[in-house]
Design an enzyme around this catalytic site. Structure first.
Site, PDB file in Angstrom:
ATOM      1  N   ASN A   9       0.863  -1.182   0.000  1.00  0.00           N
ATOM      2  CA  ASN A   9       0.000   0.000   0.000  1.00  0.00           C
ATOM      3  C   ASN A   9       0.902   1.236   0.000  1.00  0.00           C
ATOM      4  O   ASN A   9       1.478   1.577   1.022  1.00  0.00           O
ATOM      5  CB  ASN A   9      -0.894  -0.039   1.252  1.00  0.00           C
ATOM      6  CG  ASN A   9      -1.741   1.217   1.395  1.00  0.00           C
ATOM      7  OD1 ASN A   9      -1.797   2.046   0.486  1.00  0.00           O
ATOM      8  ND2 ASN A   9      -2.396   1.356   2.540  1.00  0.00           N
ATOM      9  N   LYS A  11       0.104   4.241  -0.257  1.00  0.00           N
ATOM     10  CA  LYS A  11      -0.548   5.433   0.311  1.00  0.00           C
ATOM     11  C   LYS A  11      -0.320   6.620  -0.636  1.00  0.00           C
ATOM     12  O   LYS A  11      -0.243   6.414  -1.847  1.00  0.00           O
ATOM     13  CB  LYS A  11      -0.057   5.683   1.736  1.00  0.00           C
ATOM     14  CG  LYS A  11      -0.179   4.405   2.592  1.00  0.00           C
ATOM     15  CD  LYS A  11       0.018   4.600   4.050  1.00  0.00           C
ATOM     16  CE  LYS A  11      -0.114   3.261   4.758  1.00  0.00           C
ATOM     17  NZ  LYS A  11      -0.005   3.352   6.202  1.00  0.00           N
ATOM     18  N   HIS A  96      -9.444   1.172   5.333  1.00  0.00           N
ATOM     19  CA  HIS A  96      -8.136   1.386   5.962  1.00  0.00           C
ATOM     20  C   HIS A  96      -8.306   2.366   7.121  1.00  0.00           C
ATOM     21  O   HIS A  96      -9.109   3.301   7.040  1.00  0.00           O
ATOM     22  CB  HIS A  96      -7.139   1.924   4.931  1.00  0.00           C
ATOM     23  CG  HIS A  96      -5.737   1.912   5.436  1.00  0.00           C
ATOM     24  ND1 HIS A  96      -5.261   2.874   6.294  1.00  0.00           N
ATOM     25  CD2 HIS A  96      -4.723   1.025   5.256  1.00  0.00           C
ATOM     26  CE1 HIS A  96      -4.005   2.588   6.602  1.00  0.00           C
ATOM     27  NE2 HIS A  96      -3.656   1.466   5.987  1.00  0.00           N
ATOM     28  N   GLU A  98      -6.670   4.804   8.029  1.00  0.00           N
ATOM     29  CA  GLU A  98      -6.491   6.228   7.676  1.00  0.00           C
ATOM     30  C   GLU A  98      -7.745   6.789   7.032  1.00  0.00           C
ATOM     31  O   GLU A  98      -8.068   7.971   7.208  1.00  0.00           O
ATOM     32  CB  GLU A  98      -5.254   6.383   6.763  1.00  0.00           C
ATOM     33  CG  GLU A  98      -3.974   6.183   7.565  1.00  0.00           C
ATOM     34  CD  GLU A  98      -2.820   5.561   6.796  1.00  0.00           C
ATOM     35  OE1 GLU A  98      -2.839   5.563   5.551  1.00  0.00           O
ATOM     36  OE2 GLU A  98      -1.898   5.053   7.463  1.00  0.00           O
ATOM     37  N   GLU A 168      -4.877  -4.697  10.879  1.00  0.00           N
ATOM     38  CA  GLU A 168      -3.829  -3.680  11.038  1.00  0.00           C
ATOM     39  C   GLU A 168      -4.078  -2.922  12.339  1.00  0.00           C
ATOM     40  O   GLU A 168      -4.900  -1.996  12.361  1.00  0.00           O
ATOM     41  CB  GLU A 168      -3.869  -2.678   9.878  1.00  0.00           C
ATOM     42  CG  GLU A 168      -3.628  -3.283   8.514  1.00  0.00           C
ATOM     43  CD  GLU A 168      -3.136  -2.227   7.515  1.00  0.00           C
ATOM     44  OE1 GLU A 168      -2.125  -2.487   6.872  1.00  0.00           O
ATOM     45  OE2 GLU A 168      -3.747  -1.152   7.406  1.00  0.00           O
ATOM     46  N   GLY A 174       3.101   2.507  10.727  1.00  0.00           N
ATOM     47  CA  GLY A 174       4.075   3.582  10.538  1.00  0.00           C
ATOM     48  C   GLY A 174       4.813   3.976  11.804  1.00  0.00           C
ATOM     49  O   GLY A 174       5.475   5.007  11.844  1.00  0.00           O
ATOM     50  N   SER A 214       3.958  -1.899  10.230  1.00  0.00           N
ATOM     51  CA  SER A 214       5.413  -1.944  10.353  1.00  0.00           C
ATOM     52  C   SER A 214       6.014  -3.298   9.954  1.00  0.00           C
ATOM     53  O   SER A 214       6.988  -3.755  10.559  1.00  0.00           O
ATOM     54  CB  SER A 214       5.852  -1.553  11.768  1.00  0.00           C
ATOM     55  OG  SER A 214       5.454  -0.217  12.044  1.00  0.00           O
TER      56      SER A 214
HETATM   57  P1  13P Z   1       3.363   0.577   7.600  1.00  0.00           P
HETATM   58  O1  13P Z   1       3.855  -0.726   7.016  1.00  0.00           O
HETATM   59  O2  13P Z   1       4.066   1.770   7.066  1.00  0.00           O
HETATM   60  O3  13P Z   1       3.296   0.514   9.084  1.00  0.00           O
HETATM   61  O4  13P Z   1       1.832   0.740   7.090  1.00  0.00           O
HETATM   62  C1  13P Z   1       0.952  -0.306   7.238  1.00  0.00           C
HETATM   63  C2  13P Z   1      -0.293   0.009   6.505  1.00  0.00           C
HETATM   64  O5  13P Z   1      -1.048   0.878   6.892  1.00  0.00           O
HETATM   65  C3  13P Z   1      -0.564  -0.751   5.271  1.00  0.00           C
HETATM   66  O6  13P Z   1      -1.859  -0.552   4.832  1.00  0.00           O
END
Ligand code: 13P
Length: 253
Positions: A9, A11, A96, A98, A168, A174, A214
């Site tokens: 992903n 983003k 997601h 976010e 997640e 992150g 992560s």
């Molecule tokens: P990270 O791997 O950067 O922690 O992000 C995970 C994520 O949100 C994947 O959708």
């Protein structure tokens, strides 16, 4: 036996050129995929060109990061299922954290999107996960149960073979903090039980459940070794060729 999915992903990252060179680098770095489906999820704008770079490579697909729950019409800034289908997009990440956190997506909206994707032969990757406060308060399982149950509302048993789930934990995204493989496996096992209670054991046993938060080349092997973890949804590390290749290689082991 469930196959793994390793999904990157991106983003809101990368340029057109960076994206193409990233995908070329990853595809050059891996051999024939035997146990894994690899998915690249760039921003909408680059989906078509990344699809072209993939050039029908076996077991490699593209995914959108979001999709409108509407059919079509006056929805400025939105992208519909038919537009995704039009460019050959097989998957869409939905719900997601976010999107839930910054764009107010409720379980009900996420469910509408899941149903819309399935009705149009796009496979949803439905994301669930608790925040740090919920984790600290011991609410992980109740939050997950609500998100899974409401996210899958009205999804037929037949359509469940097209659904992918991703756990997640928001506190692991992150942040460099990863759930331990045992803890993640435990939550994945609970998700399987929830899905079994909503459908049956055949549906829950064949469901692919990805872990996200992560994930990197150095921790992917131990996570993917767990019984209930069927792949990874990778953010930051999916933007680096060596990292993403390393994760794919640990899935192929
Ligand atoms: P990270 O791997 O950067 O922690 O992000 C995970 C994520 O949100 C994947 O959708």
């Amino acid at each position: 036996m469930r196959k793994n999915i390793i999904a990157g992903n991106w983003k809101m990252n990368s340029s057109s050129e960076e994206g193409r060179s990233l995908v070329k680098g990853v595809l050059d770095g891996i051999h024939e995929l035997k146990k894994t489906t690899v998915i690249f999820s760039p921003p909408f704008l680059y989906l078509k060109e990344i699809k072209d770079v993939i050039n029908n490579r076996e077991n490699v697909s593209i995914s959108a990061q979001n999709m409108s729950q509407q059919e079509n019409g006056a929805f400025t800034g939105e992208v519909s299922h038919s537009m995704l289908k039009d460019i050959g997009c097989d998957y869409v990440i939905l719900g997601h954290s976010e999107r839930r956190q910054y764009y107010g997506e409720t379980n009900e909206i996420v469910n509408e999107k899941v149903l819309k994707a399935l009705a149009n032969n796009i496979k949803p990757i439905l994301c669930v996960g608790e925040t740090f406060e919920e984790y600290e308060a011991g609410k992980t399982l109740s939050v997950i149960k609500e998100q899974v149950t409401k996210g899958l509302n009205s999804v037929s048993e037949g359509d469940m073979s097209s659904v992918v789930l991703a756990y997640e934990p928001v506190w692991a995204i992150g942040t460099g903090k990863t759930s331990t493989p045992e803890n993640a496996d435990n939550v994945h096992g609970e998700i399987r039980k929830i899905v079994e209670s909503l459908y049956n054991s055949s549906v829950s046993n064949s469901l692919q459940i990805l872990y996200g938060g992560s994930v990197k080349a150095s921790n992917s092997e131990s996570l993917l070794a767990m019984e209930n973890i069927d792949g990874a949804l990778v953010g930051g590390a999916s933007l680096k060729v060596d990292e993403f290749v390393g994760i794919i290689k640990s899935s192929e082991q």
